[in-house]
Design a protein around this motif. Structure first.
Motif, mmCIF file in Angstrom:
data_model
loop_
_atom_site.group_PDB
_atom_site.id
_atom_site.type_symbol
_atom_site.label_atom_id
_atom_site.label_comp_id
_atom_site.label_asym_id
_atom_site.label_seq_id
_atom_site.Cartn_x
_atom_site.Cartn_y
_atom_site.Cartn_z
ATOM 1 N N GLY A 1 -12.912 -2.471 -3.739
ATOM 2 C CA GLY A 1 -13.337 -3.845 -3.979
ATOM 3 C C GLY A 1 -12.167 -4.805 -4.123
ATOM 4 N N CYS A 2 -11.164 -4.391 -4.887
ATOM 5 C CA CYS A 2 -9.972 -5.242 -5.084
ATOM 6 C C CYS A 2 -9.223 -5.464 -3.773
ATOM 7 C CB CYS A 2 -9.041 -4.604 -6.112
ATOM 8 S SG CYS A 2 -9.677 -4.616 -7.804
ATOM 9 N N ALA A 3 -9.079 -4.396 -2.978
ATOM 10 C CA ALA A 3 -8.365 -4.506 -1.708
ATOM 11 C C ALA A 3 -9.101 -5.448 -0.753
ATOM 12 C CB ALA A 3 -8.212 -3.126 -1.070
ATOM 13 N N GLY A 4 -10.427 -5.304 -0.700
ATOM 14 C CA GLY A 4 -11.220 -6.145 0.190
ATOM 15 C C GLY A 4 -11.143 -7.606 -0.192
ATOM 16 N N MET A 5 -11.253 -7.895 -1.477
ATOM 17 C CA MET A 5 -11.202 -9.281 -1.936
ATOM 18 C C MET A 5 -9.828 -9.892 -1.663
ATOM 19 S SD MET A 5 -12.078 -10.853 -5.706
ATOM 20 C CE MET A 5 -13.810 -10.461 -5.537
ATOM 21 N N GLN B 1 8.596 14.174 2.832
ATOM 22 C CA GLN B 1 9.375 13.795 1.655
ATOM 23 C C GLN B 1 9.057 14.651 0.437
ATOM 24 O OE1 GLN B 1 8.594 9.637 0.916
ATOM 25 N NE2 GLN B 1 6.685 10.012 -0.164
ATOM 26 N N GLY B 2 8.041 15.490 0.553
ATOM 27 C CA GLY B 2 7.764 16.460 -0.499
ATOM 28 C C GLY B 2 6.977 15.960 -1.692
ATOM 29 N N HIS B 3 6.402 14.777 -1.605
ATOM 30 C CA HIS B 3 5.547 14.280 -2.698
ATOM 31 C C HIS B 3 4.591 13.221 -2.161
ATOM 32 C CE1 HIS B 3 7.743 10.442 -2.983
ATOM 33 N NE2 HIS B 3 8.864 11.152 -2.895
ATOM 34 N N VAL B 4 3.611 12.888 -2.980
ATOM 35 C CA VAL B 4 2.602 11.909 -2.582
ATOM 36 C C VAL B 4 3.261 10.554 -2.311
ATOM 37 C CG1 VAL B 4 0.526 10.692 -3.328
ATOM 38 C CG2 VAL B 4 0.834 13.087 -3.946
ATOM 39 N N LEU B 5 2.736 9.862 -1.320
ATOM 40 C CA LEU B 5 3.323 8.576 -0.932
ATOM 41 C C LEU B 5 3.163 7.507 -2.018
ATOM 42 C CD1 LEU B 5 2.182 8.094 2.776
ATOM 43 C CD2 LEU B 5 4.222 9.240 1.910
ATOM 44 N N TYR B 6 4.125 6.611 -2.056
ATOM 45 C CA TYR B 6 3.998 5.426 -2.888
ATOM 46 C C TYR B 6 3.037 4.461 -2.182
ATOM 47 C CZ TYR B 6 8.237 7.244 -5.083
ATOM 48 O OH TYR B 6 9.141 8.049 -5.724
ATOM 49 N N PRO B 7 2.388 3.570 -2.934
ATOM 50 C CA PRO B 7 1.444 2.636 -2.307
ATOM 51 C C PRO B 7 2.040 1.826 -1.160
ATOM 52 C CG PRO B 7 1.122 2.626 -4.672
ATOM 53 C CD PRO B 7 2.347 3.477 -4.411
ATOM 54 N N TRP B 8 3.314 1.400 -1.289
ATOM 55 C CA TRP B 8 3.908 0.616 -0.208
ATOM 56 C C TRP B 8 4.078 1.451 1.058
ATOM 57 C CZ3 TRP B 8 8.437 2.034 2.160
ATOM 58 C CH2 TRP B 8 9.284 2.919 1.466
ATOM 59 N N GLN B 9 4.269 2.773 0.874
ATOM 60 C CA GLN B 9 4.373 3.649 2.040
ATOM 61 C C GLN B 9 3.014 3.810 2.721
ATOM 62 O OE1 GLN B 9 6.157 6.949 -0.202
ATOM 63 N NE2 GLN B 9 8.042 6.712 1.011
ATOM 64 N N ALA B 10 1.967 3.926 1.898
ATOM 65 C CA ALA B 10 0.616 4.015 2.444
ATOM 66 C C ALA B 10 0.252 2.730 3.183
ATOM 67 C CB ALA B 10 -0.391 4.285 1.322
ATOM 68 N N LEU C 1 2.416 0.763 4.755
ATOM 69 C CA LEU C 1 3.110 0.808 6.042
ATOM 70 C C LEU C 1 2.375 1.705 7.033
ATOM 71 C CD1 LEU C 1 6.904 0.997 5.089
ATOM 72 C CD2 LEU C 1 5.670 -0.913 6.115
ATOM 73 N N CYS C 2 1.860 2.822 6.531
ATOM 74 C CA CYS C 2 1.079 3.725 7.390
ATOM 75 C C CYS C 2 -0.157 3.004 7.915
ATOM 76 C CB CYS C 2 0.655 4.979 6.622
ATOM 77 S SG CYS C 2 1.996 6.122 6.258
ATOM 78 N N GLY C 3 -0.784 2.207 7.043
ATOM 79 C CA GLY C 3 -1.963 1.461 7.455
ATOM 80 C C GLY C 3 -1.641 0.438 8.524
ATOM 81 N N ALA C 4 -0.550 -0.301 8.325
ATOM 82 C CA ALA C 4 -0.150 -1.304 9.307
ATOM 83 C C ALA C 4 0.228 -0.655 10.631
ATOM 84 C CB ALA C 4 1.029 -2.113 8.764
ATOM 85 N N PHE C 5 0.945 0.471 10.541
ATOM 86 C CA PHE C 5 1.352 1.170 11.764
ATOM 87 C C PHE C 5 0.139 1.769 12.478
ATOM 88 C CE2 PHE C 5 2.981 4.797 14.198
ATOM 89 C CZ PHE C 5 3.977 4.160 14.925
ATOM 90 N N PHE D 1 -2.162 -3.823 6.551
ATOM 91 C CA PHE D 1 -1.124 -3.585 5.534
ATOM 92 C C PHE D 1 -1.652 -3.905 4.135
ATOM 93 C CE2 PHE D 1 2.406 -4.912 2.857
ATOM 94 C CZ PHE D 1 3.345 -3.909 3.075
ATOM 95 N N ILE D 2 -2.263 -5.071 3.993
ATOM 96 C CA ILE D 2 -2.749 -5.508 2.675
ATOM 97 C C ILE D 2 -3.908 -4.643 2.196
ATOM 98 C CG2 ILE D 2 -3.765 -7.421 1.380
ATOM 99 C CD1 ILE D 2 -2.406 -9.335 3.329
ATOM 100 N N PHE D 3 -4.880 -4.406 3.077
ATOM 101 C CA PHE D 3 -6.109 -3.702 2.709
ATOM 102 C C PHE D 3 -5.850 -2.260 2.279
ATOM 103 C CE2 PHE D 3 -10.219 -1.666 4.170
ATOM 104 C CZ PHE D 3 -10.991 -2.175 3.116
ATOM 105 N N LEU D 4 -5.198 -1.499 3.145
ATOM 106 C CA LEU D 4 -4.986 -0.081 2.841
ATOM 107 C C LEU D 4 -3.919 0.118 1.770
ATOM 108 C CD1 LEU D 4 -5.246 1.329 6.469
ATOM 109 C CD2 LEU D 4 -6.981 1.323 4.682
#
Length: 279
Positions: free
Chosen positions: A14-18, A173-182, A184-188, A258-261
């Motif tokens: 909900g927060c991401a969509g808004m 990288q051996g650990h769960v992604l940081y939100p900013w990495q996720a 970037l994955c979304g934008a890509f 980028f913003i949503f995901l």
């Protein structure tokens, strides 16, 4: 899916969509007016680019929440798999069902929003009352089929690719992604499978959806025949008419990914990590 994960997906979605809808709303208004039967300037031009924003604000949270809750629930029901063949299918099914459910909430909001965008002299409340008075609740679901047909092709590719990129980066990288990495994955994921092309190719469906929503009740366009509407647009405005608003739409989809995901991952991981919600 556990109760905590359900609640986190609900709030994060909900927060991401808004967030994405409010930030990119002016681009959406410009796109709608370019696709309007009346033409860009008669529909308002660059004036009042936040007309109808109340409808978007009210509809954004439950729409995105419904998508991600459905998406995560379906993934949970189908089971996680590391197979390079099974996992993408799971994500495709989950994303398609998520879009179908989300559109049940998104379409009424979209109808009111686009009508307010194309007629900036009317308030969101006036548009809603007018629609209900003339067409009833059914009028709020005009354009549902074209909306679903427009959204599912994106989700079929974007979400499996997003999940794959997150998994690959996380493994390297051996650990769960940081939100900013996720993010970037979304934008890509948006640009890797489209380069903006999918937003351009499916523009006629978006134009048809806008025309169906804005058409006067009782007209042939309002009946919702997608092919008939696209043919009419082509006959009156040629090929450029079928691709009206494609530039702001491409920009909106690209930035929005980028913003949503990214926003979804940030809020969800924060809620789960800090135990803001009970088990």
């Amino acid at each position: 899916m556990k109760g905590r994960e359900f609640s986190a997906s609900l709030v994060a979605g909900g927060c991401a969509g808004m967030c994405v809808d409010l930030v990119l709303y002016p681009l959406d208004t410009v796109k709608t007016r370019l696709q309007s039967q009346n033409g860009f300037y008669k529909a308002g031009g660059f004036r009042g680019v936040y007309s109808g924003v109340l409808s978007a604000a009210v509809g954004s949270f439950p729409t995105a929440a419904a998508f991600f809750v459905t998406y995560e629930c379906v993934k949970s029901l189908l089971g996680s798999s590391e197979s390079p063949y099974v996992a993408p299918v799971t994500h495709m099914v989950a994303a398609s069902l998520g879009e179908t459910v989300a559109c049940l909430i998104r379409v009424p909001s979209e109808v009111v929003k686009q009508r307010a965008q194309a007629c900036p002299s009317s308030s969101t409340y006036q548009v809603l009352l007018g629609t209900l008075r003339e067409e009833g609740v059914r009028g709020l679901y005009r354009g549902y089929k074209s909306m679903v047909l427009r959204e599912i092709p994106f989700s079929l590719v974007q979400f499996p690719l997003w999940e794959y990129l997150k998994s690959l980066w996380s493994w390297k990288q051996g650990h769960v992604l940081y939100p900013w990495q996720a993010a970037l994955c979304g934008a890509f994921a948006v640009w890797a499978h489209t380069g903006g092309a999918a937003a351009f190719v499916t523009a006629p469906l978006d134009v048809a959806k806008t025309r169906i929503i804005l058409a006067k009740a009782g007209t042939q366009t309002a009946s919702g025949n997608i092919l008939s509407v696209m043919y009419e647009v082509w006959r009156s405005r040629g090929v450029p008419g079928l691709f009206a608003g494609s530039v702001p739409r491409m920009a909106s989809i690209s930035i929005g990914g980028f913003i949503f995901l990214g926003g979804y991952e940030k809020v969800r991981s924060t809620m789960l990590r800090n135990d803001w919600i009970p088990n």
